[in-house]
Design a protein around this motif. Structure first.
Motif, mmCIF file in Angstrom:
data_model
loop_
_atom_site.group_PDB
_atom_site.id
_atom_site.type_symbol
_atom_site.label_atom_id
_atom_site.label_comp_id
_atom_site.label_asym_id
_atom_site.label_seq_id
_atom_site.Cartn_x
_atom_site.Cartn_y
_atom_site.Cartn_z
ATOM 1 N N LEU A 32 0.721 4.011 -2.818
ATOM 2 C CA LEU A 32 0.435 5.410 -2.466
ATOM 3 C C LEU A 32 1.512 6.346 -3.001
ATOM 4 O O LEU A 32 1.222 7.450 -3.463
ATOM 5 C CB LEU A 32 0.303 5.565 -0.952
ATOM 6 C CG LEU A 32 -1.037 5.161 -0.364
ATOM 7 C CD1 LEU A 32 -0.947 5.094 1.162
ATOM 8 C CD2 LEU A 32 -2.117 6.139 -0.782
ATOM 9 N N PHE A 33 2.764 5.907 -2.938
ATOM 10 C CA PHE A 33 3.872 6.700 -3.457
ATOM 11 C C PHE A 33 3.717 6.906 -4.962
ATOM 12 O O PHE A 33 3.842 8.030 -5.462
ATOM 13 C CB PHE A 33 5.206 6.013 -3.139
ATOM 14 C CG PHE A 33 6.402 6.746 -3.643
ATOM 15 C CD1 PHE A 33 6.867 7.879 -3.001
ATOM 16 C CD2 PHE A 33 7.076 6.303 -4.773
ATOM 17 C CE1 PHE A 33 7.963 8.565 -3.462
ATOM 18 C CE2 PHE A 33 8.178 6.980 -5.259
ATOM 19 C CZ PHE A 33 8.627 8.116 -4.604
ATOM 20 N N VAL A 34 3.419 5.827 -5.690
ATOM 21 C CA VAL A 34 3.222 5.926 -7.138
ATOM 22 C C VAL A 34 2.011 6.809 -7.440
ATOM 23 O O VAL A 34 2.056 7.664 -8.334
ATOM 24 C CB VAL A 34 3.060 4.528 -7.777
ATOM 25 C CG1 VAL A 34 2.657 4.624 -9.244
ATOM 26 C CG2 VAL A 34 4.343 3.724 -7.635
ATOM 27 N N LEU A 35 0.918 6.612 -6.692
ATOM 28 C CA LEU A 35 -0.286 7.425 -6.891
ATOM 29 C C LEU A 35 0.010 8.904 -6.668
ATOM 30 O O LEU A 35 -0.404 9.756 -7.467
ATOM 31 C CB LEU A 35 -1.404 6.960 -5.956
ATOM 32 C CG LEU A 35 -2.688 7.794 -5.975
ATOM 33 C CD1 LEU A 35 -3.350 7.758 -7.344
ATOM 34 C CD2 LEU A 35 -3.643 7.306 -4.897
ATOM 35 N N ARG A 57 -7.133 0.289 -2.434
ATOM 36 C CA ARG A 57 -8.346 -0.130 -1.697
ATOM 37 C C ARG A 57 -8.404 -1.641 -1.524
ATOM 38 O O ARG A 57 -8.749 -2.144 -0.467
ATOM 39 C CB ARG A 57 -9.583 0.384 -2.452
ATOM 40 C CG ARG A 57 -10.914 -0.151 -1.968
ATOM 41 C CD ARG A 57 -11.232 0.338 -0.555
ATOM 42 N NE ARG A 57 -12.582 -0.010 -0.177
ATOM 43 C CZ ARG A 57 -12.901 -1.130 0.473
ATOM 44 N NH1 ARG A 57 -11.976 -1.991 0.807
ATOM 45 N NH2 ARG A 57 -14.152 -1.380 0.808
ATOM 46 N N ARG A 58 -8.060 -2.381 -2.573
ATOM 47 C CA ARG A 58 -8.174 -3.841 -2.510
ATOM 48 C C ARG A 58 -7.209 -4.436 -1.487
ATOM 49 O O ARG A 58 -7.442 -5.521 -0.971
ATOM 50 C CB ARG A 58 -7.992 -4.462 -3.889
ATOM 51 C CG ARG A 58 -6.564 -4.725 -4.291
ATOM 52 C CD ARG A 58 -6.435 -5.300 -5.677
ATOM 53 N NE ARG A 58 -6.774 -6.684 -5.782
ATOM 54 C CZ ARG A 58 -5.904 -7.684 -5.628
ATOM 55 N NH1 ARG A 58 -4.637 -7.427 -5.346
ATOM 56 N NH2 ARG A 58 -6.292 -8.927 -5.760
ATOM 57 N N GLN A 111 0.827 -1.208 0.000
ATOM 58 C CA GLN A 111 0.000 0.000 0.000
ATOM 59 C C GLN A 111 0.863 1.261 0.000
ATOM 60 O O GLN A 111 0.545 2.230 -0.680
ATOM 61 C CB GLN A 111 -0.928 0.018 1.214
ATOM 62 C CG GLN A 111 -2.122 -0.885 1.076
ATOM 63 C CD GLN A 111 -2.968 -0.848 2.327
ATOM 64 O OE1 GLN A 111 -2.478 -1.093 3.422
ATOM 65 N NE2 GLN A 111 -4.237 -0.543 2.159
ATOM 66 N N ILE A 112 1.925 1.248 0.769
ATOM 67 C CA ILE A 112 2.822 2.405 0.819
ATOM 68 C C ILE A 112 3.431 2.654 -0.557
ATOM 69 O O ILE A 112 3.482 3.790 -1.034
ATOM 70 C CB ILE A 112 3.904 2.211 1.894
ATOM 71 C CG1 ILE A 112 3.261 2.241 3.282
ATOM 72 C CG2 ILE A 112 4.996 3.279 1.781
ATOM 73 C CD1 ILE A 112 4.171 1.797 4.410
ATOM 74 N N ALA A 157 -7.210 3.344 -11.400
ATOM 75 C CA ALA A 157 -6.705 1.975 -11.229
ATOM 76 C C ALA A 157 -5.836 1.878 -9.975
ATOM 77 O O ALA A 157 -5.959 0.925 -9.195
ATOM 78 C CB ALA A 157 -5.918 1.549 -12.463
ATOM 79 N N LEU A 158 -4.987 2.855 -9.762
ATOM 80 C CA LEU A 158 -4.139 2.854 -8.567
ATOM 81 C C LEU A 158 -4.973 2.968 -7.294
ATOM 82 O O LEU A 158 -4.682 2.300 -6.293
ATOM 83 C CB LEU A 158 -3.121 3.994 -8.641
ATOM 84 C CG LEU A 158 -1.980 3.786 -9.637
ATOM 85 C CD1 LEU A 158 -1.266 5.104 -9.916
ATOM 86 C CD2 LEU A 158 -1.011 2.733 -9.132
#
Length: 110
Positions: free
Chosen positions: A9-12, A91-92, A5-6, A85-86
């Motif tokens: 989140l960084f890519v997002l 979320r998943r 997730q981290i 998509a990110l």
């Protein structure tokens, strides 16, 4: 929050910031104008559309297994592309696969 997730989140955050920068400098219309300026950019746009279509098709089944409503995420992908998509991938990671598989296994034993 786990490491996956981290990373997502960084890519997002980075991709969203770059998208905001591009939209600020070129506008939304400018993005689409650039996408159809020649056959090379049209091919890239079509490739992205195809990949996101495959992603949404996969996402619907994955969301169903996890008990997540896929409609908001599909609309987000439709309007924001890879950002949507990110967001779904982040979320998943918070939800484990729901129990229908276990229930099927129990029913088979009965």
């Amino acid at each position: 929050m786990n490491l996956k997730q981290i990373g997502l989140l960084f890519v997002l955050a980075d991709f969203s910031a770059f998208t905001a920068y591009v939209v600020y400098h070129h506008g939304v219309v400018g993005l689409f104008e650039a996408a159809v300026i020649n056959t090379a950019t049209m091919q890239i746009m079509l490739d992205l559309a195809l990949a996101l279509t495959f992603f949404v098709a996969w996402m619907v089944g994955d969301a169903r297994e996890r008990g997540i409503n896929a409609i908001p995420y599909a609309l987000l992908v439709l309007t924001t592309g890879s950002i949507g998509a990110l967001v779904y991938l982040i979320r998943r990671e918070r939800v484990t696969v729901s129990e229908p598989h276990t229930l099927t296994a129990h029913a088979a034993r009965a």
